[in-house]
Enzyme design. Sequence first.
Site, PDB file in Angstrom:
ATOM      1  N   LYS A  17      56.559  61.227  47.967  1.00 17.75           N
ATOM      2  CA  LYS A  17      56.957  59.859  47.638  1.00 17.75           C
ATOM      3  C   LYS A  17      58.472  59.733  47.481  1.00 17.75           C
ATOM      4  CE  LYS A  17      52.842  57.955  47.617  1.00 17.75           C
ATOM      5  NZ  LYS A  17      52.468  56.928  48.609  1.00 17.75           N
TER       6      LYS A  17
ATOM      7  N   ASP B 272      44.094  56.100  62.081  1.00 14.94           N
ATOM      8  CA  ASP B 272      44.513  57.259  61.298  1.00 14.94           C
ATOM      9  C   ASP B 272      46.002  57.426  61.548  1.00 14.94           C
ATOM     10  OD1 ASP B 272      45.184  59.718  60.262  1.00 14.94           O
ATOM     11  OD2 ASP B 272      43.591  60.833  61.277  1.00 14.94           O
TER      12      ASP B 272
ATOM     13  N   SER C 234      55.757  55.608  44.779  1.00 17.77           N
ATOM     14  CA  SER C 234      55.119  55.906  43.494  1.00 17.77           C
ATOM     15  C   SER C 234      56.194  56.075  42.437  1.00 17.77           C
ATOM     16  CB  SER C 234      54.293  57.189  43.599  1.00 17.77           C
ATOM     17  OG  SER C 234      53.921  57.673  42.311  1.00 17.77           O
TER      18      SER C 234
ATOM     19  N   ILE D 142      45.163  48.893  46.396  1.00 16.00           N
ATOM     20  CA  ILE D 142      46.405  48.131  46.547  1.00 16.00           C
ATOM     21  C   ILE D 142      46.496  47.489  47.922  1.00 16.00           C
ATOM     22  CG2 ILE D 142      48.919  48.372  46.701  1.00 16.00           C
ATOM     23  CD1 ILE D 142      48.658  50.561  44.492  1.00 16.00           C
TER      24      ILE D 142
ATOM     25  N   TYR E  50      52.755  65.492  45.860  1.00 21.51           N
ATOM     26  CA  TYR E  50      52.709  64.036  45.906  1.00 21.51           C
ATOM     27  C   TYR E  50      54.059  63.430  45.533  1.00 21.51           C
ATOM     28  CZ  TYR E  50      50.797  59.323  45.163  1.00 21.51           C
ATOM     29  OH  TYR E  50      50.541  57.970  45.229  1.00 21.51           O
TER      30      TYR E  50
END
Length: 283
Positions: free
Chosen positions: A164, A68, A147, A23, A160
């Site tokens: 998000k 990073d 997400s 993406i 996760y």
Amino acid sequence: MPENAAGDLAGQVALVTGAASGIGAATARRLARDGATVAVADINGDGVKAVAEDIVAAGGAATAMTCDQTDADQVAALFADLEQLGQLDICVANAGWGRYGAFLDISLPAWQKTFDVNVTGTFLVCQSAARRMVELGRGGSIVVTSSCGAVNPVALFSAYCSAKAALNTMVTVMAYELGQFDIRANAVMPGVTETAMTEALLDSGARDYTLAESPLGRNGRPEDVADAIAFLAGPHSGFVTGSSLLVDGGASTFSPGWFGADFRERHRANWTPRHVQWTGRPG
């Protein structure tokens, strides 16, 4: 976004993180095609160099930067380097990381890495971008890659999805606090998208299941999300801030997720990939 939108970002400078592939790379290419000078950033230095070279070869303007985003010093160095470009109009905070696993089994290091990359790293990038935009006094647009799991959480993705969801909340607060500086903040929420992050699970046999469960009959492409990001970053969304936009082909509204269980079986973790339940075979 219509093809005749090319040039909408002429004269603007954009930063895209997590831009070595997927993406992020598609977004960097799209913003460059729309006329922006793009700083392509990622922990993968060779990857961002290749993306930047592709953009320049296609007639765009891009520079590669290695960072990073979990390291505050590296983020500070990134934004110091960005000053060479003179301005910052768009920040696409796209870098992320995730793995699936049962809640009972997630290790503390895995949980911490999920939040370090997705939440703390994104915070560092967005805060630095907002400070630079305020300093310059030109306003700007910040877009965060969240997400669909932020609003439609699924089994085995607790870390996760939680991370998000935190990003969606952060975007809401950023929009509220930064609006007086003419800085907009929004998020995109991709669904199942064909990227390196999802490749292994899709190739395990899940692809047919996800295709069958998508109302549009296909998985997302990085370019689908890049188009949505370009809209939120550009002038056609000038009165849009604090939003979190689903870019998932409608799938998360109807699909129960990657994994399921037979809850009639008690006191046992019996999670099974949905495609196995769906087809009766592992792949």
